[in-house]
Design a protein around this motif. Sequence first.
Motif, mmCIF file in Angstrom:
data_model
loop_
_atom_site.group_PDB
_atom_site.id
_atom_site.type_symbol
_atom_site.label_atom_id
_atom_site.label_comp_id
_atom_site.label_asym_id
_atom_site.label_seq_id
_atom_site.Cartn_x
_atom_site.Cartn_y
_atom_site.Cartn_z
ATOM 1 N N ASP A 96 0.825 -1.205 0.000
ATOM 2 C CA ASP A 96 0.000 0.000 0.000
ATOM 3 C C ASP A 96 0.862 1.259 0.000
ATOM 4 O O ASP A 96 0.575 2.230 -0.713
ATOM 5 C CB ASP A 96 -0.940 0.012 1.218
ATOM 6 N N LEU A 97 1.915 1.253 0.805
ATOM 7 C CA LEU A 97 2.820 2.408 0.833
ATOM 8 C C LEU A 97 3.470 2.619 -0.534
ATOM 9 O O LEU A 97 3.604 3.743 -1.001
ATOM 10 C CB LEU A 97 3.897 2.211 1.901
ATOM 11 N N LYS A 98 3.843 1.514 -1.161
ATOM 12 C CA LYS A 98 4.480 1.587 -2.481
ATOM 13 C C LYS A 98 3.530 2.179 -3.509
ATOM 14 O O LYS A 98 3.943 2.876 -4.439
ATOM 15 C CB LYS A 98 4.914 0.181 -2.908
ATOM 16 N N GLU A 99 2.232 1.927 -3.332
ATOM 17 C CA GLU A 99 1.218 2.433 -4.260
ATOM 18 C C GLU A 99 0.733 3.834 -3.895
ATOM 19 O O GLU A 99 -0.217 4.352 -4.489
ATOM 20 C CB GLU A 99 0.028 1.466 -4.303
ATOM 21 N N GLY A 100 1.384 4.449 -2.890
ATOM 22 C CA GLY A 100 1.031 5.818 -2.514
ATOM 23 C C GLY A 100 -0.154 5.926 -1.584
ATOM 24 O O GLY A 100 -0.683 7.016 -1.355
ATOM 25 N N LYS A 101 -0.598 4.813 -1.018
ATOM 26 C CA LYS A 101 -1.747 4.829 -0.105
ATOM 27 C C LYS A 101 -1.284 5.005 1.344
ATOM 28 O O LYS A 101 -0.094 4.962 1.638
ATOM 29 C CB LYS A 101 -2.544 3.527 -0.253
ATOM 30 N N THR A 102 -2.262 5.174 2.234
ATOM 31 C CA THR A 102 -1.990 5.265 3.665
ATOM 32 C C THR A 102 -2.655 4.053 4.330
ATOM 33 O O THR A 102 -3.838 4.098 4.653
ATOM 34 C CB THR A 102 -2.557 6.574 4.250
ATOM 35 N N PRO A 103 -1.932 2.955 4.479
ATOM 36 C CA PRO A 103 -2.548 1.709 4.946
ATOM 37 C C PRO A 103 -2.931 1.714 6.419
ATOM 38 O O PRO A 103 -2.416 2.512 7.209
ATOM 39 C CB PRO A 103 -1.455 0.668 4.680
ATOM 40 N N HIS A 143 10.536 16.069 -3.062
ATOM 41 C CA HIS A 143 10.129 15.319 -1.859
ATOM 42 C C HIS A 143 11.135 14.195 -1.605
ATOM 43 O O HIS A 143 11.919 13.829 -2.478
ATOM 44 C CB HIS A 143 8.704 14.782 -1.999
ATOM 45 N N LYS A 144 11.100 13.623 -0.394
ATOM 46 C CA LYS A 144 12.079 12.602 0.031
ATOM 47 C C LYS A 144 11.697 11.194 -0.389
ATOM 48 O O LYS A 144 12.497 10.263 -0.254
ATOM 49 C CB LYS A 144 12.239 12.643 1.554
ATOM 50 N N GLY A 145 10.488 11.023 -0.855
ATOM 51 C CA GLY A 145 9.951 9.694 -1.151
ATOM 52 C C GLY A 145 8.487 9.695 -0.746
ATOM 53 O O GLY A 145 8.147 10.152 0.350
ATOM 54 N N ILE A 146 7.620 9.208 -1.609
ATOM 55 C CA ILE A 146 6.174 9.337 -1.404
ATOM 56 C C ILE A 146 5.692 8.742 -0.074
ATOM 57 O O ILE A 146 4.748 9.228 0.533
ATOM 58 C CB ILE A 146 5.427 8.723 -2.610
ATOM 59 N N ALA A 147 6.361 7.692 0.392
ATOM 60 C CA ALA A 147 5.926 7.035 1.630
ATOM 61 C C ALA A 147 6.059 7.942 2.857
ATOM 62 O O ALA A 147 5.498 7.643 3.912
ATOM 63 C CB ALA A 147 6.715 5.748 1.857
#
Length: 352
Positions: A87-94, A232-236
Amino acid sequence: MKKVAVGMSGGVDSSVAALLLKEQGYEVIGITLKLSSIQACEDIQVCCSPQDVKDAKKVASYLGIQHFTIDWEKDFKDKVIDYFINDLKEGKTPNPCSICNREIKTGRLYKYVKAVLGIDYLATGHYINTVEIEGQKLIKRGIDKNKDQSYFMALVEKEVINGLIFPLGNLTKEKTREIAGKYKLPVSKKKDSFEICFTAGKTPAEYIQETKSFELEEGDIYHISGKKLGKHKGIAYYTIGQRRGLGIRWNEPLYVLDKIPEKNILIVGENKELLTDFVETINFNFHLPIEKWQGNLKVQGRYRQKPVDVEDFSYKDGVLKVKFKQPQIKFASGQILAVYKDDILLGGGIIK
C-alpha cells in the motif's frame, strides 16, 4: 461451564480480560500468537514478540489456566506486513491494525479456536462493547472514548462478531490498570505496545528505509496550478492533508492533496483544495445490511478522528459512496471508513 479462549498478547489489557472471565465463572484457555521475532525491551514494545509470549505464559500460570502458543509469524508477514508495504508503495496510507484484526488476531483466531479447539467464544482485551439488533450481534464503542477500538473491527466479518466477547468494554484504561495491580498480575506495570506493532515506533517511511522493502526515491513536488515547487524525500513519507515537513516555500500554507506513485509526484495546494463532500470505499464489509441503515449516520476515516455527519449514501457495484453534510478534508486512500449509527458500528470498507 462455558469455555472461552482469550487472545493473550502478554499485555495488561488481555491479561485483565482473562482474569475477569475466570472470575465470572468461565473455563478460560489462553492463546498467544507469536507474530514477531523482534526482541522487545524497555524502549521497544512490540506486540506478540517472544517476550510477550513469555509474559502471557506467566500470567496464564498465575491465573491457573491452560495456555497455548501459535506461531503465525509467516502468516502475519504475508497478510499484514506485505499488505502494509504494498500500500505504501502504491502511494496509499494503509491501516494494518484493521487488516490484522480481520486476517489474524480476531477473525482468523476465532475461526481457529472454533474449528480446531471446539470453543465457541473468543475474548480479547479490546475496549469495545457489543449490542444485539434484530438477532445480529454488533460492535459498539467502548465507554472509554480515549481507548475505544471499535474502528479497528470494521473489516471483521459479521459471522465472527457473534462469537466475540470484550470484557473491558465498560472499563477505562485506568480501571484496567487498577484491577491488574489489585490482583498483582505479573504484567501490571508493563507499557503498552506501539499502535503499529511491527514498526517498533518508527514512522512508515523509516520502517521502509530500515527494512529496504523498496527504494524511497526523491521526486518532484507540484502545486495544483502546475508550478514545480521542489523535491520530496519519497512518497511514503507523506499522507493526504499533511502540512509539515514539505520543505517548500509559498505565500500561504500548503498541504498534500494527492500522490501519484507511477510518476513519483506529490501534488500540494491550499487548504480549500483539500475539501470534498464525499468519500468512496471498495470491498465494504456489512455488519448490518444496508437496507436496515437508518437515522443519523456518521463516518470515521481514521482512528481517533471526530465522526463526520452523513447526509446521504449509496451502494453500487461493490462501491459505497457517502455524502457528507458539510465538506471535509479529503480522507486518505487506503485508510478504513467505518460507518456508525450512534455508537454502533454498521460496517467498514477500504477508502478508494
